[in-house]
Each structure stands twice: as structure tokens, then as C-alpha cells.
Design an enzyme around this catalytic site. Structure first.
Site, PDB file in Angstrom:
ATOM      1  N   LYS A   1       4.976  -0.191  10.558  1.00  0.00           N
ATOM      2  CA  LYS A   1       4.956   1.122   9.922  1.00  0.00           C
ATOM      3  C   LYS A   1       4.535   2.200  10.908  1.00  0.00           C
ATOM      4  O   LYS A   1       5.062   3.298  10.895  1.00  0.00           O
ATOM      5  CB  LYS A   1       3.961   1.107   8.753  1.00  0.00           C
ATOM      6  CG  LYS A   1       4.604   0.951   7.389  1.00  0.00           C
ATOM      7  CD  LYS A   1       3.541   1.093   6.309  1.00  0.00           C
ATOM      8  CE  LYS A   1       3.967   0.382   5.036  1.00  0.00           C
ATOM      9  NZ  LYS A   1       2.876   0.304   4.049  1.00  0.00           N
TER      10      LYS A   1
ATOM     11  N   ARG B   1       5.982 -12.891   9.068  1.00  0.00           N
ATOM     12  CA  ARG B   1       6.676 -11.634   8.795  1.00  0.00           C
ATOM     13  C   ARG B   1       7.998 -11.618   9.540  1.00  0.00           C
ATOM     14  O   ARG B   1       8.198 -12.345  10.507  1.00  0.00           O
ATOM     15  CB  ARG B   1       5.818 -10.449   9.200  1.00  0.00           C
ATOM     16  CG  ARG B   1       5.580 -10.344  10.699  1.00  0.00           C
ATOM     17  CD  ARG B   1       5.070  -8.962  11.152  1.00  0.00           C
ATOM     18  NE  ARG B   1       4.905  -8.015  10.094  1.00  0.00           N
ATOM     19  CZ  ARG B   1       3.725  -7.583   9.641  1.00  0.00           C
ATOM     20  NH1 ARG B   1       2.619  -8.051  10.154  1.00  0.00           N
ATOM     21  NH2 ARG B   1       3.666  -6.684   8.699  1.00  0.00           N
TER      22      ARG B   1
ATOM     23  N   GLU C   1       0.883  -1.164   0.000  1.00  0.00           N
ATOM     24  CA  GLU C   1       0.000   0.000   0.000  1.00  0.00           C
ATOM     25  C   GLU C   1       0.921   1.214   0.000  1.00  0.00           C
ATOM     26  O   GLU C   1       1.851   1.285   0.798  1.00  0.00           O
ATOM     27  CB  GLU C   1      -0.874   0.028   1.257  1.00  0.00           C
ATOM     28  CG  GLU C   1      -1.822   1.229   1.230  1.00  0.00           C
ATOM     29  CD  GLU C   1      -2.650   1.413   2.503  1.00  0.00           C
ATOM     30  OE1 GLU C   1      -2.298   0.831   3.543  1.00  0.00           O
ATOM     31  OE2 GLU C   1      -3.642   2.171   2.435  1.00  0.00           O
TER      32      GLU C   1
END
Length: 565
Positions: free
Chosen positions: A278, A268, A41
Site C-alpha cells: 500500500k 501474500r 483496514e
RNA sequence: UGUCCUGUGGUGUAAUUGGCAACACGUCUGACUCUGGAUCAGAAGAGUCCAAGUUCGAGCCUUGGCAGGACAACCA
């Protein structure tokens, strides 16, 4: 890498995803085709965790002679921006991967997705809900308690179409209406309890402007985009595991032939002594705990690049850590090992003194300058040699001298003899101090017969010191970086904010450092090994006449371990 | 009192699909060396979350536990 290259290849082990693909190929699924995608994104900068995903997606396709698309998951205009699109493309390219002309955007599919939503409505599988977010949320139940159905669930198809068209035409405000799938409010999987498909957002989109004011949710876009692009393996992280039934539900509604994409989840990346979300990285930037997304202490790709990491080192690292479904924390030492390994083979050697202590060689002529031959890279004979200026006054590293040396210290101390790399043997004769007893300079004598670094009588010295001429040098700034956090898992403490664990000494700026003249014309991001110290590269902050170096990584240092015992 | 996922040296991954736990990082020795680097040689370190079962044989299979994680955004 060429066939005759003696370099060690990192062994590529078959991970569970490759095993799945092998099985599917045997079964002839999707015609044996492998097509992946990397779907960021555009709402922030990429970090080392994304690098793992990039290497996995592009690497898997390469392994099976397939393709990888770059797709921007831009379904939420209130968070996204073209600035991020550009940085993401730069980072992926820098890592060494290419997507040719296969650059896609979820926003490319807004029209098709809208049509698909209409189709679901016509089939009685979607409806417009008038309730607000809180009410819908309350009706959803909890993971252990089933939800209840919306009073708007059984509107007529005509009414649903009318309302959805009016949503699209901007007749309602944000939050007034949503489109939901009609699945099962009692499902044990929360994501199947009539998930929201479309919501109204009136912020302009960075690509489609104000053409749309209804936007699809991630779940309603991702799998469909995969399908339309012919993606065979939609690789994502573990938290999407519970979304998979919904992913498959949409594919079932869409699917016409035999082809179907498959979502596969992997763990992850977590790195010790750092944070990776983030949100937290953004917090560090916004609150000025670091100097931007590309601060060399950041685990972002741009930060690592600025720090001096190479694409190869990051790719090797990604290969080494493997791919599984087990949540864990990788030791940063492994990342550091990867960059040392790469730079050891490639980096130009140079001598630099970070904490200078002046040495006067009393029996060396004042005006004399000798050009000594120095090896550019002992790992690569083709790199050749260079000249280094030697003079009567030089600088050595302050901690290479001890007036009262402990047992295993075999560098310079009063009366001992050491070698100055590529130059001469010297012996310390005098220690000069100021009125406070601080050592300000050393007097030494040199042995003219030891020119080049060896004595004809075969005399051995235990230490070799790096040095820089006090007159023939470049004065530079050096930035020393250390881990940002003192805790292995700063984000892993329930009631303590991760910032509590910040390392106050993560950045040290040294302005009075000396490096041999060889580096004079170095360009931004050029990497060097300062002998005996570590790897340093030129920071982009560098301006003419003022070189700035970042310390990428230290060399392994046996003495510092002994010293601590 | 739900659904799904995961448990192998300090860390991360392997184990030819049931054959007696391997590799990398890290740690520790030693050799070599004009970088206390690199390189080379070697060592220590797990008996695979627990229990029972199947089997000549289980990290791999079965059952039952235990532990950790994900899921209740009109985020992705």
C-alpha cells in the site's frame, strides 16, 4: 455455472487450509462450523493481493457452507477514512461476494474491549506505563537480547484502574501513557514482551468521532473481535505468524466455552513486474507516476476493473495461484492469461485500426457502400452477426504492410494478395509516398468475385487483415498500457528505489484510431475484442462524441515472436 | 548469535499420507482456421536445497547442515 455448461471449470485443489479444516471437522472442533472474515483496514484501496484474500475467505466459507463477515479493522483513526470504507465495499461486491448484514467494525467493540482491558487490570495482567515510546522501545531489547521490565510494571491494581480511566477521560496527552499487558519481558518472541494494548490518540475517529481518545492496538482487537463474532478461522498473511502466541494469549483470557478461533497464515501475493505494498502504491499515486488509484496500470482492484478485467477472471486467477506458506512471485502472464481466457468467450468482436494506413481500392466505385456480414463472436454462435460498411477507401494497420517483406511475412506487400476480413481479396498495385519517402497510401484492386471473403476458384491467401472504412467509422482515442516496471521484482533490490525500474513507456495514447461504427453507443467498461489486436474496453473518461478505449490485454501474437528472431 | 516459518521444472501449485514426480501458465513443434487469435495433437524442461540414516522402497519419516523470509511501530 449450469450443469450442461461445456465450459471448463478451474480445478479447485485442496490447499493446506482446507486440509486443516477437514481434520478439525473430523475432530468435531467448533461443532464443525466454518466462519471466516475479511478484515481490511480502511486506509487505502484494495489490490489484487486483497482479492486473493477475499477469494480465500469467502471461497472457503462457501466450500464448507459457512459464512464470511466483512470487518473493518478501524482501530487507528489517524489513518482511516470513510472514503476507503466505501471503495472497499464496492470492490468486494464487484468481485462477486456478499456479506449480507454481517458488516462489522472493530470500532463496534470499543466498549467491550475497554471492559476486557479493565478485567485484565483487575487480574493483575495489565498496567499503565508512564514512559515514552523511545524508552519503552529501548527496554524491549532485541530479538536476540531479552528486554527489561518497566519501573511502572508493579503498580497497584487500584492505581492502574484510576490511571486507565483518566486516560480514557482525556486527562493525558498523546504519548503520555499507555496500557500494557504484563506477560514476559524475556520472551524469545518480541510480541510477548509486555505488548501495548491501548494508546492515546486525539484525532477524531471516522465512526465514533471524539467519543474515545484511547484506542486498542491491532493485537488487542483482532482476536477478540474474531471471538465475539464467532469466527472459526482467522486467515491472515505470513507476517502475523509471530503474533499468533499473543493472539492465543488473549483468547485464553477471554474464552469461556469450548469454542475458539484459530489464526492461520498464508503467503501474500506477489506479482512480477509490479509492486504490491500500500505504501508504494500510495507513493505512485501521490507523486503522479500514475493517474490515481484506479489508473489502469495499477494492480488495484479498481485499476483492474477500469482496465477491463472481469470479476470472473480475477476469481479464476486466485484459484489457479493456490494458497501456501511459500513466499514467491507469480508471473503476471498468468493474470493476463486469465483475462484473455474469459474475454475470449465473452467479448464482442469488432474491427479497429490503431495506426491507420489508407488504402484506395481503385477498381471499386466511389460512392458505393456495401454492408458486409461479420460474426460477433466465433466462440458463441448465439451472439449472431452484424453489418460492417465497406467502401472504396479504407484503413488498414500500418504494420500489416511492408514494401520489402522479410521471409515469414505474409501480410500485404506490393503484388501480393490478402483477404480483408468479411470483405474481399485485394492486391496491392501501388505504393504512394510523400517527398520524404514515407508511405502515405496504398493503391489496391479488389476481386469482386471474392465478396464475403472467399474466391469461387478456390484461390487461397495467406493473410486476413482487419480494416475500417475511411468514411463509415468512429474516430477514437486508444490508450495502450504496458507493465509499470521493467524489472521482475522492482521492490526486491536492497539499495535501489523501486521507482528506478519504472517503465517510461507504460502508457501510450493514440488519438487517431478508427473503429467500425458498431461501437458508437458503447458504455463505460464495455469490452470488445479488436480482431487480431487484443481486448479493449471503454474507459469511464469517455464523453459523448469522444470514445476512449483502454487496451486490457493483447492477443497472443505469433508474428511478433517470429519478427524478433 | 534468539524465536517462528519456508525450500518440488523458468513461474505457481499437486502427489491418494512411504509405492517410483502430476497439473496450469510460459516455451517449442505440428494440424486446423476468413483473427499469425481460439481450438486440437505433441515435445522439451525437475529427480524434489545438501548429507547421512530408517525401509524392499523416501518429495513425504529421523538426525545434522545450508539457504531464504518474518519479528525489535504508541501501524495493520
Amino acid at each position: 455455472m449450469s450443469e450442461n455448461s461445456p465450459e471448463k471449470e478451474v480445478v479447485v485443489k485442496k490447499n493446506f487450509i482446507h486440509q486443516i479444516i477437514d481434520e478439525e471437522i473430523n475432530e468435531g472442533k467448533n461443532g464443525g462450523r466454518v466462519h471466516t472474515r475479511f478484515p481490511p483496514e480502511p486506509n487505502g484501496y484494495l489490490h489484487i493481493g486483497h482479492a486473493k484474500s477475499i477469494c480465500l475467505n469467502f471461497g472457503t466459507a462457501q466450500k464448507y457452507n459457512g459464512l464470511t463477515n466483512l470487518r473493518f479493522d478501524d482501530t487507528n483513526p489517524s489513518k482511516e477514512d470513510t472514503e476507503y470504507v466505501e471503495s472497499i465495499k464496492e470492490d468486494v461486491r464487484w468481485l462477486g461476494f456478499t456479506w449480507d448484514d454481517r458488516e462489522y467494525y472493530a470500532s463496534d467493540y470499543f466498549g467491550k474491549l475497554f471492559e476486557f482491558a479493565l478485567k485484565l487490570i483487575r487480574e493483575g495482567k495489565a498496567y499503565v506505563d508512564n514512559q515514552d515510546a523511545e524508552t519503552i522501545s529501548n527496554q524491549k531489547g532485541t530479538p536476540t537480547r531479552p528486554g527489561i521490565e518497566s519501573p511502572f510494571r508493579n503498580r497497584t491494581i487500584e492505581e492502574n484502574i484510576d490511571l486507565f480511566m483518566r486516560m480514557k477521560n482525556g486527562e493525558f496527552n498523546e504519548g503520555e501513557k499507555v496500557l500494557r499487558a504484563k506477560i514476559d519481558m524475556a520472551s524469545p518472541n518480541m510480541h510477548m514482551r509486555d505488548p501495548i494494548l491501548y494508546r492515546i490518540i486525539k484525532t477524531p475517529h471516522h465512526r465514533t468521532g471524539d467519543k474515545w481518545c484511547v484506542y486498542p492496538m491491532y493485537d488487542f482487537a483482532h482476536g477478540q473481535c474474531d471471538y465475539w463474532e464467532g469466527i472459526t478461522h482467522s486467515i491472515c498473511t505470513l507476517e502475523f505468524e509471530v503474533h499468533r502466541p499473543l493472539y492465543d494469549w488473549f483468547i485464553d483470557q477471554l474464552k469461556e466455552g469450548d469454542y475458539r478461533p484459530r489464526q492461520i497464515e498464508f503467503a501474500r501475493l506477489n506479482l512480477s513486474y509490479t509492486v504490491m505494498s500500500k505504501r508504494k502504491l500510495l507513493e505512485l499515486v501521490k507523486d503522479h507516476h500514475v493517474n490515481g488509484w484506479d489508473d489502469p496500470r495499477m494492480p488495484t482492484i479498481s485499476g483492474l476493473r477500469r482496465r477491463g478485467y472481469t470479476p470472473e477472471s480475477i476469481r479464476n486467477f486466485s484459484e489457479r495461484i493456490g494458497v501456501t506458506k511459500v513466499d514467491g512471485i507469480i508471473d503476471v502472464a498468468l493474470l493476463e492469461h486469465s483475462i484473455r481466457e474469459d474475454l475470449n468467450k465473452k467479448a464482442q468482436r469488432v474491427m479497429g485500426v490503431l495506426d491507420p494506413l489508407k488504402v484506395v481500392i481503385t477498381n471499386y466505385a466511389e460512392d458505393r457502400i456495401e454492408e458486409m456480414d461479420a460474426i460477433n463472436n466465433p466462440e458463441n454462435p448465439d451472439a449472431g452477426t452484424r453489418k460492417v460498411a465497406f467502401t472504396r477507401e479504407i484503413y488498414i494497420e500500418r504494420d500489416d504492410f511492408m514494401e520489402y517483406p522479410p521471409k515469414k511475412f505474409y501480410r500485404l506487400s506490393p503484388g501480393t494478395e490478402v483477404r480483408l476480413r468479411y470483405a474481399y481479396f485485394i492486391t496491392c498495385t501501388d505504393v504512394v509516398k510523400d517527398e520524404n519517402g514515407n508511405i502515405i497510401e496504398l493503391h489496391c484492386t479488389y476481386d469482386p468475385a471474392s465478396r464475403g471473403g472467399n474466391s469461387p476458384d478456390g484461390r487461397k491467401v495467406k493473410a486476413t487483415l482487419h480494416w475500417v472504412s475511411a468514411s463509415e467509422n468512429v474516430k477514437v482515442e486508444v490508450r495502450l498500457y504496458d507493465r509499470l516496471f521493467n524489472d521482475e521484482d522492482p521492490a526486491g533490490h536492497k539499495d535501489i528505489d523501486f521507482k528506478e525500474f519504472m517503465n517510461p513507456d507504460s502508457l501510450k495514447i493514440l488519438s487517431g484510431c478508427y473503429v467500425e461504427k458498431f461501437v458508437e453507443n458503447a458504455k463505460a467498461l464495455d469490452s470488445f475484442q479488436f480482431e487480431r489486436l487484443g481486448y479493449f474496453n471503454i474507459d469511464p473518461d469517455t464523453r459523448t462524441g469522444r470514445l476512449v478505449f483502454n487496451r486490457t490485454a493483447q492477443l497472443r501474437d505469433t508474428w511478433s515472436k517470429l519478427k524478433d528472431k
